[in-house]
Enzyme design. Structure first.
Site, short mmCIF file in Angstrom:
data_model
loop_
_atom_site.label_atom_id
_atom_site.label_comp_id
_atom_site.label_asym_id
_atom_site.label_seq_id
_atom_site.Cartn_x
_atom_site.Cartn_y
_atom_site.Cartn_z
N ASP A 1 -5.84 -0.91 0.14
CA ASP A 1 -4.43 -0.50 0.13
C ASP A 1 -3.47 -1.58 0.60
O ASP A 1 -2.36 -1.69 0.11
CB ASP A 1 -4.23 0.76 0.98
CG ASP A 1 -4.37 0.48 2.47
OD1 ASP A 1 -5.43 -0.03 2.88
OD2 ASP A 1 -3.41 0.76 3.22
N TYR B 1 -2.80 7.62 6.81
CA TYR B 1 -2.01 8.15 5.70
C TYR B 1 -1.93 9.67 5.82
O TYR B 1 -2.48 10.41 4.99
CB TYR B 1 -2.60 7.73 4.35
CG TYR B 1 -2.33 6.29 4.01
CD1 TYR B 1 -1.11 5.90 3.48
CD2 TYR B 1 -3.29 5.31 4.24
CE1 TYR B 1 -0.84 4.57 3.19
CE2 TYR B 1 -3.05 3.98 3.95
CZ TYR B 1 -1.82 3.62 3.43
OH TYR B 1 -1.55 2.30 3.13
N GLU C 1 2.95 -7.00 6.81
CA GLU C 1 1.88 -6.44 5.99
C GLU C 1 2.45 -5.98 4.66
O GLU C 1 3.57 -5.46 4.58
CB GLU C 1 1.19 -5.27 6.69
CG GLU C 1 -0.06 -4.80 5.96
CD GLU C 1 -0.92 -3.86 6.78
OE1 GLU C 1 -2.12 -3.76 6.48
OE2 GLU C 1 -0.40 -3.22 7.71
#
Length: 520
Positions: A89, A241, A488
């Site tokens: 991800d 998440y 990030e």
């Protein structure tokens, strides 16, 4: 491998292109904060290249990002399933199903809306490859009509280590949702991704398109029949998440994508209409669109169905969807009374400190798609502060793209590898450690932290096309590897850029054609 795209023109697309000249003229009259110009075609190419950096599994011989190598080749083995493939991800080595599915939905939507423009840039094949890398994995992960493997790897143990994906020693435990442990949100988003992708592959690979649609239908039925939040079933996902908005937005989202993918089967439209109130579709007024909160996307898609032949009798509900869609769009433009999205002094949308660029890039896609809809239907956006024409809506979306590419107070491109100045210390394990191609020696869990994480210099590998989290609410940015909130990058950050960059590149090309003097 997909066949080369055949560019199919349609009346709506032709109208949009004709109006494109007027749109560019309008934008040229707007006051500019700088005289910068940007190569949107280059930015598009680099954005699509980024997805090759995030690949998990056995890399193909045509892999263009050569500092990456094969990784996670035994994923699913302990559970007796093949879960090799898919995408990491962000800067870690976990495969999280919910954001991965959203990434593929957004890439597919971009190709559906701007396939001609992506082809004009010579990137159509790469776009389809990026989508198929994800959809191939989802087919593997959907091992039974009511079983979806929704995560591989554990975020806690993964974050304890700083390792290249090629060297991983952390847990590769796989987690699933099923009848006893439901996950309607991840099932719904995966159904949406597969349905949208089935539209993309309908002409170039009809057999594959049909397979995607079959899986999408099964996943939607599973998610609807066995309802529940996936992070209640998969505790390992909750910290990283969490499904804050619940699963109802994903079920509405999946239903609308299936309505489009099935050539407008009434069942799916009726589902979105009958559940509009109870599921929040016409009651949630939001100022963000993301991997978690899909309401703005649901509302925009539903609002674009108004006056279509089949849904005409349901225009009352669709108008309520449209009202909420307009709230989101007007909030981005600072045109609501009282409640608008925050903007930085430099003009960037600001939703929250952690990875704010995901909300910016997602907004640019929704604004661009809806501005095209307004142009094609000869409408304006209705805001509390008055009507806004489609040219102004798109001009704002363009301003956000230009900010990302370098028209900002830091004079920095937040798209890595684009421009002269961009983040050098991206919070990314693979990019920050010497590549496997150059150093095939094993780099251990703590060794990566001890030697590579704390390095003050630039990353040895440039993760081209990654859109980092970006600046704070005062337009300030610290290029430090440990500053994960800003440095990030995530797949869903970049996915929503693709269509908008393609449109901007195409409009520039059309503008250049009209500026060439006639030889007669």
């Amino acid at each position: 491998m997909e066949a080369k795209m055949q560019v199919i023109q349609n009346p709506t697309k032709i109208l949009q292109r004709c109006l494109g000249f007027a749109l560019l003229y309008f934008i040229s009259l707007l006051p500019l904060s700088s005289c910068q110009s940007f190569d949107y075609g280059e930015a598009l190419s680099k954005s699509l290249l980024y997805f090759e950096s995030q690949r998990s599994g056995h890399l193909p011989y045509r892999q263009r990002v050569t500092w990456r190598h094969h990784s996670a080749l035994t994923d699913g083995l302990d559970q007796g399933v093949d879960l090799v493939g898919g995408y990491y991800d962000a800067g870690d080595n976990v495969k999280f199903g919910l954001p991965m599915a959203f990434t593929i939905t957004m890439l597919s939507w971009s190709v559906i809306e701007y396939g001609d423009e992506i082809a004009f840039a010579g990137e159509y094949h790469h776009a389809l490859e990026a989508i198929k890398w994800g959809t191939d994995y989802f087919i593997k992960a959907h091992t039974h009509p009511n079983v979806l493997w929704a995560q591989v790897g554990d975020g806690d143990s993964d974050h304890y280590c700083w390792q290249r994906p090629e060297d991983m020693t952390t847990s590769r435990q796989a987690f699933k949702v099923d009848e006893e442990n439901p996950g309607s949100d991840v099932a719904g988003e995966t159904a949406a991704a597969l349905a949208a992708a089935s539209v993309v592959f309908r002409k170039t690979n009809p057999r594959y398109s049909h397979l995607l649609l079959r899986h999408a239908k099964q996943l939607f039925e599973f998610g609807d029949k066995y309802r529940g939040k996936y992070d209640a079933s998969i505790a390992a996902a909750k910290l990283h998440y969490p499904s804050v908005s619940g699963y109802k937005d994903e079920l509405l989202w999946a239903a609308l994508w299936l309505y489009r993918a099935t050539h407008k089967e009434d069942y799916y439209l009726n589902y979105a209409l009958e559940n509009a109130q109870d599921f929040g579709g016409i009651t949630w007024a939001v100022k963000e669109f993301s991997w978690d909160i899909k309401y703005a996307g649901v509302q925009i898609i539903a609002s674009m169905l108004i006056n279509e032949e089949k849904p005409k009798e349901h225009n009352n509900i669709l108008e309520q969807y449209r009202s909420k869609a307009e709230y989101y769009l007007c909030a981005c433009l600072n045109k609501n009374n009282g409640s608008n999205a925050e903007h930085t002094p430099g003009g960037l949308l600001f939703i929250r400190q952690w990875n704010n660029m995901q909300y910016v890039s997602a907004a640019t896609l929704l604004l661009t798609i809806y501005s095209d809809h307004l142009l094609a239907s000869n409408q304006n956006l209705r805001c509390d502060h008055g009507e806004v024409d489609p040219e102004e809506v798109f001009a704002f979306a363009k301003s956000q793209i230009d900010y990302i590419l370098g028209d900002n107070p830091m004079a920095m491109s937040y798209l890595v590898g684009y421009g002269l100045r961009y983040p050098q210390r991206v919070h990314h394990r693979g990019a920050s450690i010497e590549s496997y191609r150059r150093n095939k020696g094993f780099i251990g869990c703590i060794q990566g932290y001890d030697y590579w994480f704390g390095q003050k210099g630039p990353n040895p590998n440039v993760i081209i096309g990654a859109l980092v989290g970006g600046p704070d609410r005062m337009d300030e940015f610290m290029d430090e590897r440990a500053n994960y909130m800003q440095t990030e990058a995530c797949t869903y950050n970049t996915a929503t850029l693709v269509g908008v960059l393609a449109k901007l590149h195409s409009l520039e090309g059309e503008e250049r054609k009209t500026s060439i003097p006639s030889s007669f």
